[in-house]
Design a protein around this motif. Structure first.
Motif, PDB file in Angstrom:
ATOM      1  N   LYS A  11       0.637  -1.209   0.005  1.00 56.62           N
ATOM      2  CA  LYS A  11      -0.006   0.075  -0.057  1.00 56.62           C
ATOM      3  C   LYS A  11       0.855   1.199  -0.032  1.00 56.62           C
ATOM      4  O   LYS A  11       0.563   2.169  -0.811  1.00 56.62           O
ATOM      5  N   GLN A  12       1.968   1.450   0.918  1.00 49.41           N
ATOM      6  CA  GLN A  12       2.587   2.721   0.935  1.00 49.41           C
ATOM      7  C   GLN A  12       3.300   2.903  -0.403  1.00 49.41           C
ATOM      8  O   GLN A  12       3.629   4.009  -0.742  1.00 49.41           O
ATOM      9  N   SER A  13       3.562   1.820  -1.021  1.00 47.83           N
ATOM     10  CA  SER A  13       4.521   2.093  -2.318  1.00 47.83           C
ATOM     11  C   SER A  13       3.805   2.428  -3.489  1.00 47.83           C
ATOM     12  O   SER A  13       4.240   2.981  -4.371  1.00 47.83           O
ATOM     13  N   ILE A  14       2.395   2.460  -3.356  1.00 49.36           N
ATOM     14  CA  ILE A  14       1.459   2.632  -4.438  1.00 49.36           C
ATOM     15  C   ILE A  14       0.476   3.547  -4.287  1.00 49.36           C
ATOM     16  O   ILE A  14      -0.456   3.837  -5.239  1.00 49.36           O
ATOM     17  N   ILE A  15       0.794   4.483  -3.352  1.00 49.77           N
ATOM     18  CA  ILE A  15       0.037   5.606  -3.075  1.00 49.77           C
ATOM     19  C   ILE A  15      -0.060   6.601  -4.156  1.00 49.77           C
ATOM     20  O   ILE A  15      -1.319   6.821  -4.598  1.00 49.77           O
ATOM     21  N   PRO A  16       0.844   6.814  -5.088  1.00 50.73           N
ATOM     22  CA  PRO A  16       0.587   7.619  -6.359  1.00 50.73           C
ATOM     23  C   PRO A  16      -0.203   7.051  -7.248  1.00 50.73           C
ATOM     24  O   PRO A  16      -1.179   8.009  -7.984  1.00 50.73           O
ATOM     25  N   ALA A  17      -0.316   5.687  -7.860  1.00 51.44           N
ATOM     26  CA  ALA A  17      -1.095   5.086  -8.329  1.00 51.44           C
ATOM     27  C   ALA A  17      -2.554   5.139  -7.960  1.00 51.44           C
ATOM     28  O   ALA A  17      -3.427   5.649  -8.741  1.00 51.44           O
ATOM     29  N   LEU A  18      -2.605   4.921  -6.548  1.00 59.65           N
ATOM     30  CA  LEU A  18      -3.908   5.436  -5.789  1.00 59.65           C
ATOM     31  C   LEU A  18      -4.603   6.742  -6.085  1.00 59.65           C
ATOM     32  O   LEU A  18      -5.828   7.082  -6.205  1.00 59.65           O
ATOM     33  N   TRP A  39      -8.945   2.395  -2.409  1.00 59.34           N
ATOM     34  CA  TRP A  39      -8.425   1.152  -2.023  1.00 59.34           C
ATOM     35  C   TRP A  39      -9.515   0.165  -1.253  1.00 59.34           C
ATOM     36  O   TRP A  39      -9.198  -1.038  -1.426  1.00 59.34           O
ATOM     37  N   ARG A  40     -10.359   0.591  -0.443  1.00 59.88           N
ATOM     38  CA  ARG A  40     -11.334  -0.157  -0.113  1.00 59.88           C
ATOM     39  C   ARG A  40     -12.217  -1.026  -1.045  1.00 59.88           C
ATOM     40  O   ARG A  40     -12.598  -2.120  -0.974  1.00 59.88           O
ATOM     41  N   CYS A  41     -12.318  -0.183  -2.149  1.00 57.03           N
ATOM     42  CA  CYS A  41     -13.156  -0.695  -3.553  1.00 57.03           C
ATOM     43  C   CYS A  41     -12.357  -2.043  -3.926  1.00 57.03           C
ATOM     44  O   CYS A  41     -12.791  -3.067  -4.102  1.00 57.03           O
ATOM     45  N   LEU A  42     -10.939  -1.796  -3.933  1.00 54.34           N
ATOM     46  CA  LEU A  42     -10.104  -2.854  -4.497  1.00 54.34           C
ATOM     47  C   LEU A  42     -10.076  -3.775  -3.698  1.00 54.34           C
ATOM     48  O   LEU A  42     -10.030  -5.072  -4.087  1.00 54.34           O
ATOM     49  N   GLU A  52      -1.635 -12.218  -2.138  1.00 54.88           N
ATOM     50  CA  GLU A  52      -0.398 -12.023  -2.378  1.00 54.88           C
ATOM     51  C   GLU A  52       0.085 -11.624  -3.924  1.00 54.88           C
ATOM     52  O   GLU A  52      -0.729 -12.426  -4.813  1.00 54.88           O
ATOM     53  N   LYS A  53       0.711 -10.440  -4.264  1.00 55.96           N
ATOM     54  CA  LYS A  53       0.692 -10.138  -5.585  1.00 55.96           C
ATOM     55  C   LYS A  53       2.122  -9.578  -5.786  1.00 55.96           C
ATOM     56  O   LYS A  53       2.787  -9.112  -4.893  1.00 55.96           O
ATOM     57  N   ARG A  54       2.352  -9.528  -7.066  1.00 49.38           N
ATOM     58  CA  ARG A  54       3.688  -8.701  -7.197  1.00 49.38           C
ATOM     59  C   ARG A  54       3.493  -7.173  -7.478  1.00 49.38           C
ATOM     60  O   ARG A  54       2.033  -6.807  -7.729  1.00 49.38           O
ATOM     61  N   LEU A  55       4.320  -6.151  -7.517  1.00 47.98           N
ATOM     62  CA  LEU A  55       4.186  -4.865  -7.355  1.00 47.98           C
ATOM     63  C   LEU A  55       3.338  -4.499  -8.648  1.00 47.98           C
ATOM     64  O   LEU A  55       2.377  -3.765  -8.861  1.00 47.98           O
ATOM     65  N   TYR A  56       3.861  -5.113  -9.825  1.00 57.31           N
ATOM     66  CA  TYR A  56       3.141  -4.610 -10.979  1.00 57.31           C
ATOM     67  C   TYR A  56       1.658  -5.130 -11.208  1.00 57.31           C
ATOM     68  O   TYR A  56       1.082  -4.489 -11.915  1.00 57.31           O
ATOM     69  N   GLU A  57       1.500  -6.258 -10.686  1.00 52.83           N
ATOM     70  CA  GLU A  57       0.114  -6.984 -10.825  1.00 52.83           C
ATOM     71  C   GLU A  57      -0.815  -5.699  -9.982  1.00 52.83           C
ATOM     72  O   GLU A  57      -1.917  -5.586 -10.303  1.00 52.83           O
ATOM     73  N   VAL A  58      -0.467  -5.348  -8.738  1.00 55.14           N
ATOM     74  CA  VAL A  58      -1.169  -4.383  -7.822  1.00 55.14           C
ATOM     75  C   VAL A  58      -1.664  -3.103  -8.517  1.00 55.14           C
ATOM     76  O   VAL A  58      -2.495  -2.687  -8.702  1.00 55.14           O
TER      77      VAL A  58
END
Length: 99
Positions: A11-18, A39-42, A52-58
């Motif tokens: 989550k912290q790594s993907i804040i810009p995408a969110l 985030w809650r919707c996802l 569990e997912k890879r960063l690019y998948e998230v």
């Protein structure tokens, strides 16, 4: 080998995408769209928990989140909030009658 983590750990790594997705939804007319709502919707509609997912998948899941899925999430949230408000009103009314 690429690392897999739970989506919560990313989550912290993907804040810009969110933030980008929230801004996109705002431009589509969802003026109340926030990073937390996206985030809650996802979590509820796409990931169904904390897989569990890879960063690019998230990140891919975030950018592929359709407005129809977001609208469905908002609709269900509003029904749940209405049920909660009705329950609170009923409890408050019953407590007032008991006094």
């Amino acid at each position: 080998m690429e690392m897999k983590h739970t989506v919560d750990e990313w989550k912290q790594s993907i804040i810009p995408a969110l933030q980008s997705k929230a801004e996109e939804l705002e431009m589509l007319g969802y003026s109340q769209a926030t990073v937390d709502d996206v985030w809650r919707c996802l979590k509820e509609k796409v990931w169904k928990g904390d897989p569990e997912k890879r960063l690019y998948e998230v990140v891919q899941d975030i950018f592929h989140l359709g407005s129809n899925i977001y609208l469905s999430y908002l609709t269900m949230s509003s029904y749940q909030n209405e049920d909660l408000m009705a329950s609170i009103a009923a409890l408050t009314e019953n407590n007032a009658d008991a006094e």
